[in-house]
Scaffold this active site. Structure first.
Site, PDB file in Angstrom:
ATOM      1  N   SER A 186       0.844  -1.193   0.000  1.00 29.50           N
ATOM      2  CA  SER A 186       0.000   0.000   0.000  1.00 29.50           C
ATOM      3  C   SER A 186       0.879   1.243   0.000  1.00 29.50           C
ATOM      4  CB  SER A 186      -0.891   0.014   1.249  1.00 29.50           C
ATOM      5  OG  SER A 186      -1.618   1.236   1.337  1.00 29.50           O
ATOM      6  N   TYR A 215      -1.505   0.012  10.459  1.00 31.58           N
ATOM      7  CA  TYR A 215      -1.627  -0.535   9.108  1.00 31.58           C
ATOM      8  C   TYR A 215      -0.439  -0.078   8.257  1.00 31.58           C
ATOM      9  CZ  TYR A 215      -3.546  -0.967   4.337  1.00 31.58           C
ATOM     10  OH  TYR A 215      -3.750  -1.259   3.013  1.00 31.58           O
TER      11      TYR A 215
END
Length: 258
Positions: A142, A153
């Site tokens: 990501s 995250y």
């Protein structure tokens, strides 16, 4: 755009294949000639495998455990005799909130969700790829390694980037390529399994809106990607066309490098 026969005689394992990017990758790989094991802990992954026709096979397991990852790779080897391509796609932020607002158990859950399935799956597939003297691993990372309201995250995805580069260096001489894409915000149908099963309160909804705004404004295009715009680079990196690319984390985020 479908490229017929691009993956003829190729075997894929696609994790997180029940919905979103993983579903699209699995179906397109099958349409382009691959035999595919679709892995997810949601049992409706069988519905997606059915869409792939005879090329698709479903396997339900929990990839947050090494036992689950090892079972998935054994099933692929049983079905296909080899694993040419592993697409690691499990992950996704559970909560959006300032880091100071995360509870320790929530931080651990984010790491377990977005790092461990890829780490375990890479570990489980390597003996098979070493025995066959080759293979390709494509990790879905990501661009949120730089972003707000989801620091755990971000840390997990930073770990995937490091894993990608280190594995590529360690196993390149064995004929194993390890690459990754780093998607930005992506438009997708509503999730059948909610991101946060506990639901978001009003504060979390506001924090999520801030994160969405940051992601959108950080792109040059000022919009989210389509699913197809994320699927195509993953399959390019999995293909022979990318045969001399390894250790690379390719940003697919409208210019936002993360």
């Amino acid at each position: 755009m479908i490229c017929p026969d691009r993956f003829r005689d190729t075997t894929f394992v696609v994790t997180g294949a029940a919905q979103g990017i993983g579903r699209g990758v699995a179906l397109r790989a099958a349409a382009e000639g691959a035999r595919v094991l679709l892995v997810d802990r949601a049992d409706f992954v069988a519905e997606v495998a059915a869409e792939a026709g005879e090329a698709g096979h479903a396997f339900v397991c929990d990839l947050e455990t090494h036992a689950g990852a090892a079972a998935a790779m054994r099933e692929a080897q049983r079905l296909f005799g080899r694993i040419d391509v592993l697409i690691n796609n499990v992950g996704g932020a559970i909560r959006m909130r300032p880091f100071a607002e995360f509870e320790p158990v929530q931080i651990e859950a984010e790491i377990r969700r977005s790092l461990m399935p890829t780490l375990w799956s890479c570990h489980a597939v390597l003996p098979m790829m070493l025995a066959q003297r080759g293979g390709t691993i494509v990790n879905v990372s990501s661009n949120a390694t730089r972003g707000i309201r989801r620091v755990p995250y971000s840390a997990a995805k930073g770990g995937i980037n490091a894993l990608t580069q280190s594995l590529a260096m360690e196993y390149g001489a064995a004929g194993i390529r390890v690459v990754a894409t780093a998607p930005g915000g992506t438009e997708a149908p509503a999730r059948r399994v909610p991101r946060n099963p506990e639901g978001d309160d009003a504060r979390e909804q506001a924090w999520m809106a801030e994160a969405v705004s940051q992601v959108t404004e950080s792109t040059f295009f000022k919009r989210y990607a389509s699913l197809d715009e994320q699927i195509a680079p993953i399959l390019f990196l999995a293909s022979e066309e990318a045969g001399y690319i390894t250790g690379t984390v390719l940003p697919v985020a409208g210019g936002d490098l993360g």
